[in-house]
Design a protein around this motif. Structure first.
Motif: not given
Lengths: 161, 290
Positions: A28-50
């Motif tokens: 939302d702030s940096l416009g980097l939308v590659g990391s996906k927002n799905a479960c918001e509870q660590g279940e799905c891994g779609s937002c994995s980053v380093w």
């Protein structure tokens, strides 16, 4: 509150709600939308980053906790218009259906192959256990990991004709 | 919401002294879920993820102290000599979760299903708590865990870590769930053998309001090993009937409920199966070790 962090090699800052996640900051702030927002509870891994080199779910990191830290997202992988070999392998193996889980899976696979360039199938399955594909296209994803591993270790020379 | 980002343990404890309502966050694997889902709107949050004092473990005169900030991934890598703890840590979540979630979070959250808790209970661990001004107290696990997500932690305290006396003898952690990963235990069990004390210790997770021990089954196992001469001769076998009976006695110690993850009857049955399996593994390990 203001958070300052190094994202994909550049220092960035953002004003966020104090309870915001690192994922919200990135998207939302940096416009980097590659990391996906799905479960918001660590279940799905779609937002994995380093985060400081460790594979994490960005939705479970309070943005403020990343202040002063180094973050790499899926956007860091393609260099100079060339896809990362793992991204190429996902394309070539047809490991993409709807594509929503793909960025998180690509990040998790790159993380795995950095630590273990020729992983066994069991190792791959365990390493990717935190990434869900709702299209259930797991077999092609496993194929893509094997293809990427072969290419990155030079193991598929001759089979490529 | 005020966010505190202390750099030392002393600073963090000062924050808790001034703002006892501040919610501690380390790996965020519990706290962020509650915030993301609007279940938690704390007035203040204190970040513990960068306190060097909590991110370490050390041996202390026959005991081991494991700092609250040790992640599950580091428990797997660095405490592999404590097989049940490494096994329990490896069953937590996924690689992403294990890279962030901490032992202190498991202890502080005090879920009945917390994967490391049966391991701590089986080792008779104590939970080390700190307050500003260098005041530290240690509570035995059964005085710290009071109920589902209820602990004896005072509002101005932080969990510094856990400590237990190192045991000589085999042990394991077992967990039943619907997947090998990303699963909250339906039932879990830790069994350790104390060769020096000639004792067998069993702790159960997810089958009661908090982690439970099975003292009656423990006494039975130790007596049967004595009777068979197994303490002196690891090759001496226990009969199938004895192992069966041990499983039933462990299951009798469970206090399970029916919930979305499993029925009480299934959980009790699982306890018996896991207990027999864990005891057979431990006896096999003793035979191999000679």
């Amino acid at each position: 509150m203001r958070v300052r962090l190094n994202v994909n090699g550049a220092w960035r800052q953002a004003d966020v709600w104090p309870g915001a996640s690192l994922l919200a900051l990135l998207r939302d702030s940096l416009g980097l939308v590659g990391s996906k927002n799905a479960c918001e509870q660590g279940e799905c891994g779609s937002c994995s980053v380093w985060l400081d080199g460790e594979l994490v779910c960005a939705c479970l990191v309070l943005a403020a906790q990343a202040d002063g830290c180094t973050v790499h997202t899926v956007e860091s992988l393609a260099q100079g218009g060339r896809l990362h070999p793992v991204q190429e392998a996902f394309l070539d193996a047809g490991a993409v259906q709807c594509g929503f889980c793909t960025p998180g899976l690509v990040v998790a696979v790159v993380d795995l192959l950095r630590r273990d360039p020729s992983p066994s199938e069991e190792t791959v399955r365990e390493a990717l256990a935190g990434n869900l594909c709702r299209c259930t296209g797991y077999q092609k994803i496993l194929d893509a990991v094997r293809l990427a591993a072969e290419r990155m270790t030079g193991g598929d020379r001759g089979s490529r004709a | 919401m005020d966010v505190y980002l202390p750099r030392t343990l002393a600073e963090a404890l000062e924050v808790k002294a001034r703002r006892p309502e501040a919610v501690p966050i380390a790996g965020g694997t519990d706290v962020m879920v509650a915030i993301n889902f609007h279940r938690l709107r704390p007035d203040a949050v204190v970040d513990l993820s960068r306190l060097p004092e909590l991110r370490q473990w050390r041996e202390e005169d026959g005991a081991v102290f494991v700092g609250a900030g040790m992640t599950y991934a580091r428990l797997v890598r660095e405490l592999s000599w404590c097989v049940p703890l490494a096994q329990a840590a490896r069953t937590v979540g996924s690689p992403q979760i294990r890279n962030r979630g901490t032992l202190g979070g498991n202890v502080g959250t005090a879920s009945p299903a917390g994967d490391t808790l049966p391991v701590l209970a089986a080792h008779d661990a104590e939970v080390v708590l700190g307050r500003a001004g260098g005041r530290v107290r240690a509570l035995p696990w059964d005085q710290f865990f009071l109920g589902p997500k209820q602990t004896a932690l005072a509002p101005d305290e932080l969990v510094l870590g856990v400590r237990w006396r190192r045991l000589r003898g085999p042990g394991s952690f077992l967990k039943v769930g619907t997947r090998n990963a990303m699963v909250i235990a339906v039932a879990s069990l830790c069994l350790v053998v104390d060769e020096v004390g000639r004792a067998v210790r069993v702790a159960l997770g997810s089958v009661g309001p908090t982690v439970l021990r099975a003292p009656e089954a423990e006494r039975f196992a130790a007596e049967q090993m004595q009777r068979a001469g197994a303490w002196d001769d690891p090759r001496a076998a226990l009969s199938d009937a004895v192992v069966e009976e041990f499983g039933e006695r462990v299951a009798a110690a469970a206090r399970p409920i029916d919930d979305v993850r499993g029925s009480a009857a299934y959980r009790r049955h699982a306890c018996a199966v896991l207990a027999r399996r864990a005891l057979r593994w431990a006896l096999g390990d003793r035979r191999l070790a000679g």
